[in-house]
Structure formats: structure tokens, C-alpha cells
Design a protein around this motif. Sequence first.
Motif, PDB file in Angstrom:
ATOM      1  N   SER A  47     -35.046  32.280  24.550  1.00  0.00           N
ATOM      2  CA  SER A  47     -36.086  31.291  24.295  1.00  0.00           C
ATOM      3  C   SER A  47     -37.466  31.771  24.719  1.00  0.00           C
ATOM      4  O   SER A  47     -38.463  31.502  24.044  1.00  0.00           O
ATOM      5  CB  SER A  47     -35.746  29.977  25.005  1.00  0.00           C
ATOM      6  OG  SER A  47     -34.581  29.409  24.461  1.00  0.00           O
ATOM      7  N   MET A  60     -38.788  34.157  22.164  1.00  0.00           N
ATOM      8  CA  MET A  60     -39.255  33.424  20.984  1.00  0.00           C
ATOM      9  C   MET A  60     -40.643  32.850  21.231  1.00  0.00           C
ATOM     10  O   MET A  60     -41.555  32.986  20.398  1.00  0.00           O
ATOM     11  CB  MET A  60     -38.277  32.292  20.655  1.00  0.00           C
ATOM     12  CG  MET A  60     -36.898  32.733  20.224  1.00  0.00           C
ATOM     13  SD  MET A  60     -35.839  31.294  19.895  1.00  0.00           S
ATOM     14  CE  MET A  60     -34.220  32.058  19.825  1.00  0.00           C
ATOM     15  N   ALA A  61     -40.833  32.213  22.376  1.00  0.00           N
ATOM     16  CA  ALA A  61     -42.114  31.593  22.702  1.00  0.00           C
ATOM     17  C   ALA A  61     -43.228  32.621  22.768  1.00  0.00           C
ATOM     18  O   ALA A  61     -44.382  32.342  22.400  1.00  0.00           O
ATOM     19  CB  ALA A  61     -42.007  30.833  24.016  1.00  0.00           C
ATOM     20  N   VAL A  85     -45.318  33.196  19.494  1.00  0.00           N
ATOM     21  CA  VAL A  85     -46.063  32.125  18.823  1.00  0.00           C
ATOM     22  C   VAL A  85     -47.545  32.455  18.696  1.00  0.00           C
ATOM     23  O   VAL A  85     -48.175  32.209  17.653  1.00  0.00           O
ATOM     24  CB  VAL A  85     -45.849  30.783  19.554  1.00  0.00           C
ATOM     25  CG1 VAL A  85     -46.800  29.710  19.017  1.00  0.00           C
ATOM     26  CG2 VAL A  85     -44.401  30.329  19.388  1.00  0.00           C
ATOM     27  N   GLU A  90     -44.985  30.383  10.684  1.00  0.00           N
ATOM     28  CA  GLU A  90     -43.678  29.759  10.912  1.00  0.00           C
ATOM     29  C   GLU A  90     -42.857  30.587  11.898  1.00  0.00           C
ATOM     30  O   GLU A  90     -42.700  31.798  11.712  1.00  0.00           O
ATOM     31  CB  GLU A  90     -42.901  29.662   9.598  1.00  0.00           C
ATOM     32  CG  GLU A  90     -43.587  28.872   8.503  1.00  0.00           C
ATOM     33  CD  GLU A  90     -42.868  29.027   7.169  1.00  0.00           C
ATOM     34  OE1 GLU A  90     -41.814  28.370   6.983  1.00  0.00           O
ATOM     35  OE2 GLU A  90     -43.344  29.804   6.323  1.00  0.00           O
ATOM     36  N   LEU A  91     -42.328  29.916  12.903  1.00  0.00           N
ATOM     37  CA  LEU A  91     -41.316  30.495  13.777  1.00  0.00           C
ATOM     38  C   LEU A  91     -39.977  29.936  13.321  1.00  0.00           C
ATOM     39  O   LEU A  91     -39.734  28.723  13.419  1.00  0.00           O
ATOM     40  CB  LEU A  91     -41.571  30.140  15.245  1.00  0.00           C
ATOM     41  CG  LEU A  91     -40.466  30.513  16.245  1.00  0.00           C
ATOM     42  CD1 LEU A  91     -40.231  32.018  16.273  1.00  0.00           C
ATOM     43  CD2 LEU A  91     -40.787  29.991  17.639  1.00  0.00           C
ATOM     44  N   VAL A 112     -36.018  29.903  13.803  1.00  0.00           N
ATOM     45  CA  VAL A 112     -35.080  30.205  14.879  1.00  0.00           C
ATOM     46  C   VAL A 112     -33.652  30.246  14.340  1.00  0.00           C
ATOM     47  O   VAL A 112     -33.150  29.260  13.784  1.00  0.00           O
ATOM     48  CB  VAL A 112     -35.183  29.144  15.999  1.00  0.00           C
ATOM     49  CG1 VAL A 112     -34.162  29.420  17.098  1.00  0.00           C
ATOM     50  CG2 VAL A 112     -36.599  29.111  16.583  1.00  0.00           C
ATOM     51  N   LEU A 155     -37.180  25.809  24.529  1.00  0.00           N
ATOM     52  CA  LEU A 155     -38.262  26.682  24.106  1.00  0.00           C
ATOM     53  C   LEU A 155     -39.521  26.352  24.910  1.00  0.00           C
ATOM     54  O   LEU A 155     -40.030  25.232  24.816  1.00  0.00           O
ATOM     55  CB  LEU A 155     -38.558  26.483  22.619  1.00  0.00           C
ATOM     56  CG  LEU A 155     -37.743  27.274  21.606  1.00  0.00           C
ATOM     57  CD1 LEU A 155     -38.065  26.806  20.194  1.00  0.00           C
ATOM     58  CD2 LEU A 155     -38.018  28.763  21.735  1.00  0.00           C
ATOM     59  N   ILE A 202     -42.748  26.180  24.760  1.00  0.00           N
ATOM     60  CA  ILE A 202     -43.929  26.160  23.891  1.00  0.00           C
ATOM     61  C   ILE A 202     -44.664  24.846  24.106  1.00  0.00           C
ATOM     62  O   ILE A 202     -44.045  23.776  24.102  1.00  0.00           O
ATOM     63  CB  ILE A 202     -43.519  26.299  22.412  1.00  0.00           C
ATOM     64  CG1 ILE A 202     -42.773  27.619  22.185  1.00  0.00           C
ATOM     65  CG2 ILE A 202     -44.738  26.218  21.495  1.00  0.00           C
ATOM     66  CD1 ILE A 202     -42.165  27.735  20.792  1.00  0.00           C
ATOM     67  N   LEU A 213     -49.095  24.686  19.037  1.00  0.00           N
ATOM     68  CA  LEU A 213     -48.681  24.379  17.672  1.00  0.00           C
ATOM     69  C   LEU A 213     -49.747  23.615  16.896  1.00  0.00           C
ATOM     70  O   LEU A 213     -49.952  23.859  15.701  1.00  0.00           O
ATOM     71  CB  LEU A 213     -47.387  23.555  17.689  1.00  0.00           C
ATOM     72  CG  LEU A 213     -46.218  24.120  18.495  1.00  0.00           C
ATOM     73  CD1 LEU A 213     -45.035  23.152  18.433  1.00  0.00           C
ATOM     74  CD2 LEU A 213     -45.797  25.484  17.969  1.00  0.00           C
ATOM     75  N   VAL A 239     -42.228  25.199  13.756  1.00  0.00           N
ATOM     76  CA  VAL A 239     -41.029  25.762  14.379  1.00  0.00           C
ATOM     77  C   VAL A 239     -39.820  25.140  13.689  1.00  0.00           C
ATOM     78  O   VAL A 239     -39.673  23.908  13.679  1.00  0.00           O
ATOM     79  CB  VAL A 239     -40.986  25.490  15.896  1.00  0.00           C
ATOM     80  CG1 VAL A 239     -39.724  26.094  16.502  1.00  0.00           C
ATOM     81  CG2 VAL A 239     -42.231  26.043  16.581  1.00  0.00           C
ATOM     82  N   THR A 240     -38.980  25.976  13.136  1.00  0.00           N
ATOM     83  CA  THR A 240     -37.858  25.498  12.331  1.00  0.00           C
ATOM     84  C   THR A 240     -36.565  26.152  12.794  1.00  0.00           C
ATOM     85  O   THR A 240     -36.530  27.368  13.024  1.00  0.00           O
ATOM     86  CB  THR A 240     -38.062  25.846  10.843  1.00  0.00           C
ATOM     87  OG1 THR A 240     -39.331  25.379  10.414  1.00  0.00           O
ATOM     88  CG2 THR A 240     -36.973  25.222   9.982  1.00  0.00           C
TER      89      THR A 240
END
Length: 337
Positions: free
Chosen positions: A242, A245-246, A249, A257-258, A260, A268, A270, A275, A282-283
Amino acid sequence: MPTHRAVHVRSAGEPLTLVDVETTSPGPGHVRIAVAACGVCGTDHGFVSGGFPGMTWPLTPGHEIAGTIAELGEGVEDHSVGERVAVGWFGGCCNRCVPCRQGRLIHCENLQVPSWQYPGGYAESVIAPANALARIPDELSFTEAAPLSCAGVTTYDALRKTRARPGDRVAVLGVGGLGHLGVQFARAMGFETIAIARGAGKREDAERLGAHHYVDSTADDVAGALQALGGAAVVLATAANSQAMADTVGGLLPQGELVVIGATTDPLPISPMQLILPGIGVTGHPSGTARDVEETMHFAVLSGVRARIEVRPLADAANAYAAMDEGRARYRMVLTM
């Protein structure tokens, strides 16, 4: 009663054991598959460790199945004995719930997943719903097709459903079982492909797989590195981390688009402000339907995308699973029967 070999896990955390089980005939709307190959997926850990609700024991893992239809159940008209088919995470749907009636089969309220709702593919024989079957192109072997039914469709379908267009920069976070396919698909789809992974040692592999650029997350500020390349329209997050991933951004372009697909239960980290101002989305993306698997395999034939696999016999399933679970697999383990 005829029997076949299958792997059993007697209860959560118990070892994988090869046993003989009865070979039964399929019921209405189902087929029996003579399994030729089954991929070992990272999600198998969740099943072997009892991490999913409503599991029954003993359990047979495996949801990257490829083989030949050996027997048809009553009412199955669209398939025939001898047909080469694959079954992935999408192991059948009810066609009755609201998501199914809306055409969102992957979100079926009664979705069946091999090894969860019925015995999986670490076995010589599997009974599966006919609506779970994806036809395998002649150009693909069983060992090539098996990983595409889950790892392949998850990465390919996630990328093709983004707003990215050929020539856009797309970053793939993680160059592992999912990510090594994500890099190949991104390159084949015409994206300027950026691979992000830990350590300089993955650079050569990433470039060989098709990455135009490589970001070492242990040496670089990932967001800064992405912005230095001009910013990414999409980050496909295959690594189940996680924080990693963050960290991507800030490297996304406005309205980036992030996406996942790396499975982890960690939150996450974030903030909404990260955003809101750039309009970042974020999807989460699940796997794909049987038709999505067919389209993934068709694109793989056209583009030459293949999983990098190590083949082991079913009798060596415990060692193959351990190699995957301990991170020693590179990149996918596939069992053959």
C-alpha cells in the motif's frame, strides 16, 4: 469408482498433500475438465491459509486452469468433448442477480471461484460451470494459457479499461507474477511503459520485457522520477504494498488513474487533497470474465505476450507453491498433470 490425483489442504495452514479422490460426473450446466496445467497464483496463499470466508475443508487450490473437456453435463450445448478450455478466477456466475442482469458478471453476487466454491485445479480433473469456460486458441499451449486465465486477464483487462491511449505514459508498479505481464501488455498496447520495482537488479528484466524506462524505488523518489519523465497517465499497481502504491500518486498527471490489482488488506495512505486538486482517480480492478479471458489470450497470440513460467509436475505442487509463497518463483509456477 474411477479416481484421480488432487492436492488437498486438510485445514488452514496445513501442508499440501497429494491424494486420490473419486472422479464424478458433472451435473446440469457443468463440464468435467481433464486438467493439463494449472498456474500457481499469489492469491492461493489466501486459500491455503484460510483467509477467505465460508471456506470448506479439505481444499484443493488452483484457479488458473487449462485442459480439455472430458465430459458434458445435461444442458451444456455450446461446448463439446475434446475442446481446449481455461477457467480462471471467474469460475462461474449465477446469471440471476442484479449485477449479472446488468452484464457485470465479474461482480456476480454468487460468483464461483475455483478452490473457494468448488475444488480447484491442482488436480487431474475439475468440474466447473459451463459459463466459466474460455476457449483456448490453437496457438497457445496449456502451460501458456493457464497463467493468462487470471494473471493475464487481470493485467490486460485493467489496462484496456483505463483512459490511456497509445503513446501515453503508463507505469507498472512491481515486476513480479502480475507485473511482468503488465509491462508486456503495456508495451504491446502502444504505451510508453515505465516499470517500477525495488532494486537495480530488476532493470534488465524490465527492459527485456518491454519497459522504456525503469524506476528503482529504493534509490529514487518514485513520484519525482515519474514527473521527471513527464508524468504518468496511469499507474497499474501490481505490487501488494500500500505504501508503494501511495508513493506513485504524486507522479500521476492531472486526471491520472491509479489502478489497483495487487491484493493487500493494508489501508492506502493517500490524503483526499492528493486526489482532489489534480482530479486523480483510484480504482480497484478485479479479474475478468470468461470472455475477457478469451480476448486476453487472443491479444497474447497477436502480440507475442507470454508469462515467464517454470513448469513442475503435480506431484511437486507443495514445492511449487512454496517457491511462489516465499518469492522464489520467477515469475509464474505452472503445474502439469
